[in-house]
Design an enzyme around this catalytic site. Structure first.
Site, PDB file in Angstrom:
ATOM      1  N   LYS A 134     -22.633  -2.453  92.432  1.00  0.00           N
ATOM      2  CA  LYS A 134     -23.120  -3.662  93.099  1.00  0.00           C
ATOM      3  C   LYS A 134     -21.998  -4.415  93.805  1.00  0.00           C
ATOM      4  O   LYS A 134     -22.209  -4.962  94.887  1.00  0.00           O
ATOM      5  CB  LYS A 134     -23.942  -4.565  92.186  1.00  0.00           C
ATOM      6  CG  LYS A 134     -23.275  -5.058  90.938  1.00  0.00           C
ATOM      7  CD  LYS A 134     -24.281  -5.829  90.075  1.00  0.00           C
ATOM      8  CE  LYS A 134     -23.842  -5.960  88.643  1.00  0.00           C
ATOM      9  NZ  LYS A 134     -22.605  -6.632  88.355  1.00  0.00           N
ATOM     10  N   ARG A 152     -28.769 -12.971  85.187  1.00  0.00           N
ATOM     11  CA  ARG A 152     -28.716 -11.816  84.299  1.00  0.00           C
ATOM     12  C   ARG A 152     -29.810 -11.849  83.239  1.00  0.00           C
ATOM     13  O   ARG A 152     -29.953 -10.897  82.495  1.00  0.00           O
ATOM     14  CB  ARG A 152     -27.351 -11.781  83.591  1.00  0.00           C
ATOM     15  CG  ARG A 152     -26.348 -10.866  84.286  1.00  0.00           C
ATOM     16  CD  ARG A 152     -25.032 -10.991  83.548  1.00  0.00           C
ATOM     17  NE  ARG A 152     -24.238  -9.795  83.553  1.00  0.00           N
ATOM     18  CZ  ARG A 152     -23.328  -9.510  84.474  1.00  0.00           C
ATOM     19  NH1 ARG A 152     -23.179 -10.272  85.527  1.00  0.00           N
ATOM     20  NH2 ARG A 152     -22.594  -8.427  84.365  1.00  0.00           N
ATOM     21  N   ARG A 179     -13.035   3.743  86.771  1.00  0.00           N
ATOM     22  CA  ARG A 179     -12.963   2.673  87.778  1.00  0.00           C
ATOM     23  C   ARG A 179     -11.577   2.027  87.810  1.00  0.00           C
ATOM     24  O   ARG A 179     -11.006   1.658  86.791  1.00  0.00           O
ATOM     25  CB  ARG A 179     -14.020   1.611  87.476  1.00  0.00           C
ATOM     26  CG  ARG A 179     -13.943   0.441  88.442  1.00  0.00           C
ATOM     27  CD  ARG A 179     -15.241  -0.296  88.568  1.00  0.00           C
ATOM     28  NE  ARG A 179     -15.636  -1.017  87.371  1.00  0.00           N
ATOM     29  CZ  ARG A 179     -16.756  -1.739  87.299  1.00  0.00           C
ATOM     30  NH1 ARG A 179     -17.566  -1.829  88.336  1.00  0.00           N
ATOM     31  NH2 ARG A 179     -17.058  -2.374  86.175  1.00  0.00           N
ATOM     32  N   ARG A 239     -10.081  -2.840  84.615  1.00  0.00           N
ATOM     33  CA  ARG A 239     -10.598  -4.037  83.961  1.00  0.00           C
ATOM     34  C   ARG A 239     -10.564  -3.863  82.447  1.00  0.00           C
ATOM     35  O   ARG A 239     -10.823  -2.782  81.938  1.00  0.00           O
ATOM     36  CB  ARG A 239     -12.056  -4.264  84.394  1.00  0.00           C
ATOM     37  CG  ARG A 239     -12.176  -5.069  85.654  1.00  0.00           C
ATOM     38  CD  ARG A 239     -13.580  -5.092  86.206  1.00  0.00           C
ATOM     39  NE  ARG A 239     -14.628  -5.432  85.253  1.00  0.00           N
ATOM     40  CZ  ARG A 239     -15.894  -5.684  85.605  1.00  0.00           C
ATOM     41  NH1 ARG A 239     -16.243  -5.649  86.877  1.00  0.00           N
ATOM     42  NH2 ARG A 239     -16.800  -5.970  84.704  1.00  0.00           N
ATOM     43  N   ARG A 247     -22.499  -3.990  77.181  1.00  0.00           N
ATOM     44  CA  ARG A 247     -22.978  -4.543  78.457  1.00  0.00           C
ATOM     45  C   ARG A 247     -24.243  -3.841  78.917  1.00  0.00           C
ATOM     46  O   ARG A 247     -25.165  -4.464  79.437  1.00  0.00           O
ATOM     47  CB  ARG A 247     -21.876  -4.416  79.532  1.00  0.00           C
ATOM     48  CG  ARG A 247     -20.724  -5.388  79.307  1.00  0.00           C
ATOM     49  CD  ARG A 247     -19.416  -4.861  79.838  1.00  0.00           C
ATOM     50  NE  ARG A 247     -19.370  -4.793  81.281  1.00  0.00           N
ATOM     51  CZ  ARG A 247     -18.555  -3.983  81.962  1.00  0.00           C
ATOM     52  NH1 ARG A 247     -17.735  -3.173  81.319  1.00  0.00           N
ATOM     53  NH2 ARG A 247     -18.550  -3.993  83.263  1.00  0.00           N
TER      54      ARG A 247
HETATM   55  P1  AMP Z   1     -19.562  -8.104  86.202  1.00  0.00           P
HETATM   56  O1  AMP Z   1     -18.335  -8.216  87.046  1.00  0.00           O
HETATM   57  O2  AMP Z   1     -20.812  -8.522  86.929  1.00  0.00           O
HETATM   58  O3  AMP Z   1     -19.700  -6.752  85.542  1.00  0.00           O
HETATM   59  O4  AMP Z   1     -19.394  -9.181  85.008  1.00  0.00           O
HETATM   60  C1  AMP Z   1     -18.338  -9.074  84.087  1.00  0.00           C
HETATM   61  C2  AMP Z   1     -18.560  -9.990  82.905  1.00  0.00           C
HETATM   62  O5  AMP Z   1     -18.600 -11.362  83.341  1.00  0.00           O
HETATM   63  C3  AMP Z   1     -19.872  -9.790  82.145  1.00  0.00           C
HETATM   64  O6  AMP Z   1     -19.800  -8.721  81.199  1.00  0.00           O
HETATM   65  C4  AMP Z   1     -20.024 -11.152  81.470  1.00  0.00           C
HETATM   66  O7  AMP Z   1     -19.143 -11.277  80.372  1.00  0.00           O
HETATM   67  C5  AMP Z   1     -19.522 -12.119  82.557  1.00  0.00           C
HETATM   68  N1  AMP Z   1     -20.625 -12.563  83.450  1.00  0.00           N
HETATM   69  C6  AMP Z   1     -20.829 -12.201  84.755  1.00  0.00           C
HETATM   70  N2  AMP Z   1     -21.934 -12.776  85.246  1.00  0.00           N
HETATM   71  C7  AMP Z   1     -22.448 -13.533  84.231  1.00  0.00           C
HETATM   72  C8  AMP Z   1     -23.615 -14.354  84.102  1.00  0.00           C
HETATM   73  N3  AMP Z   1     -24.501 -14.480  85.099  1.00  0.00           N
HETATM   74  N4  AMP Z   1     -23.804 -14.998  82.915  1.00  0.00           N
HETATM   75  C9  AMP Z   1     -22.950 -14.863  81.892  1.00  0.00           C
HETATM   76  N5  AMP Z   1     -21.849 -14.072  81.932  1.00  0.00           N
HETATM   77  C10 AMP Z   1     -21.608 -13.410  83.093  1.00  0.00           C
END
Ligand code: AMP
Length: 219
Positions: free
Chosen positions: A14, A89, A128, A163, A174
């Site tokens: 994404k 989410r 990644r 990461r 996740r």
């Molecule tokens: P992502 O980069 O989208 O994979 O997000 C990485 C991490 O950021 C997630 O595993 C959550 O810990 C946190 N995170 C991202 N978006 C949200 C959200 N909408 N609500 C709560 N935590 C979030």
């Protein structure tokens, strides 16, 4: 251009697809994950809290995410649309997002869901690598997506990093969280008639074309 939301499991691409849309349609790419990772780097109580939550693959408290997101969406570059990656989410966040949009006088726009089998995601997550300067995403497990020189960005020469949450344990958390929490979200947007499901198990270019087709037909 309408706003776009991406809903997808971790490592579905994404972020990569959002960056492509950002350039193609000149829309800012807003990733709650990126916003939170920036905040996590700060030497503060909030920074340390977020850093721990991120490493465990859990969700950051809603109030914190809402405040950071509302601040970002209020900026002037978001007035003509944006690509939102990582929010909402869960259904609670979707209701809150409706309120945020109302306050900002904005509409929902498109919701794009990327579908990819879990085993493909697991392979992607461990391979990644991301450029710390320009954010370009690579995958060292894929011949087509690995950098030409190990650990160096092809585009800007920046260093590539992994990461903290890109490991199998955190991925499983996740992924399970995603499956559990997104179902009601998908039902909510299906009822509104704005959910588009895209098969994301293909090359970056092919997936980008599939997305483009949806956006062009819907414009
Ligand atoms: P992502 O980069 O989208 O994979 O997000 C990485 C991490 O950021 C997630 O595993 C959550 O810990 C946190 N995170 C991202 N978006 C949200 C959200 N909408 N609500 C709560 N935590 C979030």
């Amino acid at each position: 251009m309408k706003n776009i939301i991406f809903i997808a499991p971790p490592a579905a691409g994404k972020g990569t697809q959002s960056s492509i849309i950002e350039k193609k349609y000149n829309l800012p790419h807003i990733s709650t994950g990126d916003i939170l990772r920036d905040e996590a780097k700060k030497d503060s109580e909030l920074g340390r809290y977020i850093s721990e939550v991120l490493d465990n693959g859990e969700l950051v408290k809603n109030e914190i995410t809402y405040e950071l997101l509302t601040n970002r969406l209020s900026q002037s570059d978001c007035k003509n649309g944006y690509v939102l990656d990582g929010f909402p989410r869960n259904i609670e966040q979707a209701y809150k997002y409706d309120e945020i949009l109302k306050d900002l006088n904005q509409e929902l726009g498109y919701v794009l869901k990327l579908d990819i089998p879990q085993e493909v995601l697991e392979k992607r997550i461990t391979g990644r690598r991301i450029c710390e300067d320009c954010g370009t995403v690579y995958n060292i497990n894929s011949i087509n997506e690995k950098p030409q020189t190990e650990s160096i960005c092809d585009k800007c020469g920046g260093r590539l990093y992994q990461r903290n949450d890109d490991n199998i344990t955190s991925f499983k958390n996740r992924y399970d969280l995603y499956i559990e929490k997104t179902k009601p979200l998908l039902d909510y947007y299906t009822e509104k008639g704005i959910l588009y499901v895209i098969n994301g198990d293909a090359s970056v270019e092919e997936v980008a074309e599939r997305i483009d087709k949806v956006l062009k037909e819907g414009m």
